[in-house]
Write a protein that holds these residues in place. Structure first.
Motif, PDB file in Angstrom:
ATOM      1  N   MET A   1      48.197  12.989  20.043  1.00 22.27           N
ATOM      2  CA  MET A   1      49.598  12.846  20.458  1.00 22.27           C
ATOM      3  C   MET A   1      50.483  12.288  19.353  1.00 22.27           C
ATOM      4  O   MET A   1      51.669  12.610  19.282  1.00 22.27           O
ATOM      5  N   SER A   2      49.928  11.447  18.487  1.00 22.50           N
ATOM      6  CA  SER A   2      50.739  10.870  17.409  1.00 22.50           C
ATOM      7  C   SER A   2      51.178  11.928  16.406  1.00 22.50           C
ATOM      8  O   SER A   2      52.173  11.754  15.693  1.00 22.50           O
TER       9      SER A   2
ATOM     10  N   LEU B   1      54.509  12.500  13.564  1.00 25.35           N
ATOM     11  CA  LEU B   1      54.199  12.267  12.148  1.00 25.35           C
ATOM     12  C   LEU B   1      54.135  13.548  11.327  1.00 25.35           C
ATOM     13  O   LEU B   1      53.890  13.498  10.126  1.00 25.35           O
ATOM     14  N   ARG B   2      54.369  14.678  11.977  1.00 22.85           N
ATOM     15  CA  ARG B   2      54.148  15.957  11.302  1.00 22.85           C
ATOM     16  C   ARG B   2      55.121  16.201  10.155  1.00 22.85           C
ATOM     17  O   ARG B   2      54.815  16.933   9.219  1.00 22.85           O
ATOM     18  N   ASP B   3      56.306  15.582  10.234  1.00 27.34           N
ATOM     19  CA  ASP B   3      57.304  15.813   9.175  1.00 27.34           C
ATOM     20  C   ASP B   3      58.036  14.503   8.892  1.00 27.34           C
ATOM     21  O   ASP B   3      59.196  14.332   9.250  1.00 27.34           O
ATOM     22  N   ALA B   4      57.321  13.561   8.259  1.00 29.16           N
ATOM     23  CA  ALA B   4      57.899  12.252   7.921  1.00 29.16           C
ATOM     24  C   ALA B   4      57.593  11.962   6.458  1.00 29.16           C
ATOM     25  O   ALA B   4      56.743  11.121   6.134  1.00 29.16           O
ATOM     26  N   PRO B   5      58.269  12.630   5.548  1.00 25.27           N
ATOM     27  CA  PRO B   5      57.900  12.558   4.125  1.00 25.27           C
ATOM     28  C   PRO B   5      58.131  11.203   3.476  1.00 25.27           C
ATOM     29  O   PRO B   5      57.499  10.898   2.462  1.00 25.27           O
TER      30      PRO B   5
ATOM     31  N   THR C   1      41.207   7.733  20.296  1.00 25.11           N
ATOM     32  CA  THR C   1      39.748   7.635  20.201  1.00 25.11           C
ATOM     33  C   THR C   1      39.206   8.198  18.892  1.00 25.11           C
ATOM     34  O   THR C   1      38.068   7.926  18.525  1.00 25.11           O
ATOM     35  N   LYS C   2      40.029   8.969  18.195  1.00 26.12           N
ATOM     36  CA  LYS C   2      39.550   9.628  16.981  1.00 26.12           C
ATOM     37  C   LYS C   2      40.706   9.783  15.997  1.00 26.12           C
ATOM     38  O   LYS C   2      41.845  10.033  16.385  1.00 26.12           O
ATOM     39  N   ILE C   3      40.388   9.649  14.709  1.00 27.57           N
ATOM     40  CA  ILE C   3      41.348   9.899  13.643  1.00 27.57           C
ATOM     41  C   ILE C   3      40.893  11.149  12.904  1.00 27.57           C
ATOM     42  O   ILE C   3      39.805  11.170  12.314  1.00 27.57           O
ATOM     43  N   ASP C   4      41.727  12.184  12.964  1.00 27.05           N
ATOM     44  CA  ASP C   4      41.390  13.456  12.326  1.00 27.05           C
ATOM     45  C   ASP C   4      42.003  13.552  10.936  1.00 27.05           C
ATOM     46  O   ASP C   4      42.866  12.758  10.561  1.00 27.05           O
ATOM     47  N   LYS C   5      41.578  14.584  10.224  1.00 25.01           N
ATOM     48  CA  LYS C   5      42.123  14.823   8.885  1.00 25.01           C
ATOM     49  C   LYS C   5      43.593  15.211   8.948  1.00 25.01           C
ATOM     50  O   LYS C   5      44.355  14.989   8.006  1.00 25.01           O
TER      51      LYS C   5
ATOM     52  N   THR D   1      45.804  13.966  11.173  1.00 22.01           N
ATOM     53  CA  THR D   1      46.628  12.943  11.819  1.00 22.01           C
ATOM     54  C   THR D   1      47.781  12.494  10.937  1.00 22.01           C
ATOM     55  O   THR D   1      48.914  12.350  11.398  1.00 22.01           O
ATOM     56  N   PHE D   2      47.515  12.268   9.674  1.00 23.68           N
ATOM     57  CA  PHE D   2      48.557  11.747   8.772  1.00 23.68           C
ATOM     58  C   PHE D   2      48.966  12.771   7.713  1.00 23.68           C
ATOM     59  O   PHE D   2      49.572  12.405   6.703  1.00 23.68           O
ATOM     60  N   ALA D   3      48.654  14.041   7.962  1.00 25.07           N
ATOM     61  CA  ALA D   3      48.906  15.075   6.952  1.00 25.07           C
ATOM     62  C   ALA D   3      50.386  15.206   6.621  1.00 25.07           C
ATOM     63  O   ALA D   3      50.744  15.539   5.478  1.00 25.07           O
TER      64      ALA D   3
END
Length: 656
Positions: A140-141, A145-149, A162-166, A168-170
């Motif tokens: 959901m995050s 965060l998808r476009d916050a340069p 529950t999980k941090i994916d590759k 998440t902060f791309a």
């Protein structure tokens, strides 16, 4: 018709002339900052001053964020929407806020928005974003965060990730600080933080992470993994120099010492409240193999300043473990299972200032000469120390505080001759330690405090409490006359004080509670005591001279649970009732006075002059006897003189 026309015209003019009063904004404006917090607002005010830089809308009832109002405030740098009920954000709403740097959306209902699977839109210039406590689940995050340069500081605390994916902060590759405290993170996918080259601070505390293997974030300076379920922490075996300064691994389940980067700048390491059984990095025998000891020596701890391994199960510490800790200032190994601790020339720990060995099972303690040269504070309470080298503390040239309570030590009368070889004695010397300011020996079963026990040690605080049956020599406190400010002698079953505390001219705090004292004499009228605890003794009153001595400085007095007399010393009663002396336990301070043939108990604060005006019958009888006796004596003397004068006159007339 003409009259009606003019009447209508007048009404129309009045209506046209009438302007409803302009509603004033509920917000407070301070220069370029607007505060609309705690106003029960359901929408954003639309008539705020132009050019505002900060807009605080926290703790209101906002539910929807739409462009129609917010887009007007393009000058805003700081937007606070903390603690509302926001569940919908119009996508792209922040596109036009090109000056927005700080956005606080914490404590809302953003999980409802994320469930729509729509991006919030571009956060053009936002550098700090707070999304904490929004009920966000894994993935959901990403919609925020998808476009916050420009994003550098991000908080996702208190969500349900529950999980941090590759991925998440791309979309936020400029991140420097990420806070993920208090989620339910179980898994961190490989490469999740790989694209964040500027990341320096990562808080993963209070999650459910079980292991960290191949730790490779070499740019990190702070890593907080406390309050997880970690059983393993291991850095990747590479020669890269790590920037890590602060590593917090407390409150986990780690059984072995973590494998740290070979080259690091680590200054702070907290391993408290784990399951460490030693300082080995793997499951080896208690003694450890040579290979394991070599492994320990290769751990790069040369920059370490703070090390906390308290509340573990450590039984022994090989000296090689401290070999490279040349800068260590604080070492905490309290609440373990250590039976012995020694410091030798090979590992002198000469930068150490605070050493905490409290609440272990230590029976042996030794410090060689020219070791611990900087040590100022030593905690040893709660051990089994009995036989020590009597001069052990004289080898600590900068020691200020000794916490020795709850052991089995005795005090030497004078300093024994210092020997190069440690020799165990039945007592320990506390005299002639010129740097010592604090000494606690409470709960040591002390039987005797000898003459000049602390001579040459300028103590300011001395605690000898909880040593029932202790005998204190009349001159035990010699040389402390000008230095001692705090003295604790509570729970010692003292029936009297052998030493005159009034000679301690700078004494500010005295605790004599829970003894069997029937008096508290002070011969010096210039007492400095400000706080005096006399609870739970056998005091009937305080002597007149004592009250006079205390009146000038006393600020706080504890005196409950004593068989006090209400009227025997009016000056004491006046001091207790005086407004300038605080009696924290006044509600339970009672005293006795005699009414008729009965002793009456009452709260000392309620004693009135009339209670003590009339003497009790016993005192009255004594007074009557005394007055009668004095009167009879006066009458007899006068009668005797009269008779003697008459006889002289009679004799004179006979001779004539």
């Amino acid at each position: 018709m003409g009259a009606s026309f003019w009447l209508i015209l007048i009404v129309v003019n009045d209506v046209a002339a009438f302007k409803p009063p302009q509603q004033s904004s509920p917000c407070e404006v301070v220069q370029m900052d607007v505060f609309c917090n705690d106003k029960n607002l359901r929408s954003i005010p639309d008539k705020l001053p132009p050019g505002i830089q900060k807009l605080d809308l926290s703790r209101n009832l906002l539910q929807n964020l739409t462009q129609e109002v917010l887009a007007v405030y393009t000058s805003v740098h700081h937007l606070n929407l903390h603690s509302n009920k926001i569940h919908f954000i119009q996508p792209g709403i922040f596109n036009g806020l090109t000056n927005l740097q700080v956005l606080d959306l914490s404590r809302n209902n953003l999980d409802a928005f994320a469930a729509l699977k729509k991006d919030v839109g571009r956060l053009t210039s936002v550098e700090t974003l707070d999304l904490s406590d929004n009920g966000l689940y894994t993935g959901m995050s990403d919609y925020f965060l998808r476009d916050a340069p420009a994003l550098m500081n991000l908080s996702l605390d208190g969500n349900s990730l529950t999980k941090i994916d590759k991925s998440t902060f791309a979309g936020s590759s400029a991140l420097r600080k990420i806070h993920l405290h208090n989620n339910v993170i179980l898994e961190i996918k490989e490469g999740a933080f790989e694209s964040l080259n500027d990341l320096t601070e990562l808080d993963l505390s209070m999650n459910s992470i079980t292991c960290i293997t191949d730790f490779n974030l070499s740019q990190l300076k702070l890593l907080n993994l406390s309050k997880n379920s970690l059983e393993l922490f291991q850095a990747i075996d590479i020669d890269t120099e790590y920037e890590l300064l602060y590593l917090d691994l407390r409150e986990n389940k780690i059984p072995y010492f973590p494998v740290l980067p070979k080259m690091n700048r680590l200054m702070y390491l907290d391993l408290s409240r784990n399951r460490l059984r030693g300082v080995n990095t793997s499951d080896t025998t208690e003694e450890g193999s040579l290979k394991d000891q070599d492994g320990l020596s290769q751990q790069d701890l040369s920059q370490l300043i703070y090390l906390d391994m308290s509340f573990n199960q450590i039984r022994s510490l090989p000296s090689v473990f401290f070999d490279r800790m040349m800068l260590l200032k604080t070492l905490n190994i309290s609440n373990n299972c250590l039976e012995t601790f020694s410091v030798s020339h090979e590992t002198p720990l000469n930068s150490l200032k605070t050493l905490d060995l409290s609440f272990n099972a230590m029976q042996n303690l030794s410090f060689e000469h020219n070791t611990l040269l900087s040590l100022e504070v030593l905690y040893l309470q709660g051990n089994y120390l009995n036989l020590l080298d009597s001069s052990i503390f004289h080898r600590l040239p900068r020691i200020r505080e000794l916490h020795l309570q709850q052991n089995y030590l005795s005090i030497c009368g004078s300093r024994p001759q210092v020997s190069q070889k440690p020799h165990h004695h039945k007592c320990v010397s506390f005299s002639s330690i010129p740097t010592l300011r604090y000494l606690s020996l409470s709960g040591n079963s002390l039987e005797y405090v000898p003459q000049k026990a602390f001579y040459g040690s300028p103590l300011q605080v001395l605690d000898l409490a909880r040593n029932p049956g202790i005998f204190i020599h009349e001159y035990a406190f010699s040389s402390l006359e000008t230095s001692l400010t705090h003295l604790t002698l509570k729970e010692n079953n003292l029936q009297s004080l052998n030493t005159d505390l009034s000679v301690l001219i700078n004494l500010r705090f005295v605790d004599l509670s829970t003894n069997m004292l029937t008096s508290f004499p002070l011969s010096n009228k210039d007492s400095s005591i400000e706080i005096l605890n006399l609870r739970n003794n056998g005091l009937i009153t305080l002597d007149y001279d004592t009250v006079v001595a205390l009146e000038g400085t006393l600020k706080t007095l504890y005196v409950s649970s004593n068989p006090l007399s209400c009227c025997i010393n009016p000056r004491f009663l006046n001091m207790v009732q005086a407004s300038n002396v605080k009696i924290p336990d006044l509600a339970s301070v009672t005293c006795l006075y005699t009414r008729g043939s009965k002793n009456v108990e009452m709260n000392i604060a309620n004693v009135l002059p009339e209670h003590c005006k009339t003497l009790d019958s016993k005192s009255l009888n004594i007074l009557i006897v005394v007055v009668t006796s004095v009167g009879l004596i006066v009458i007899l003397v006068v009668a005797f003189k009269l008779c003697h004068m008459k006889r002289r006159r009679h004799n004179s007339s006979f001779k004539a």
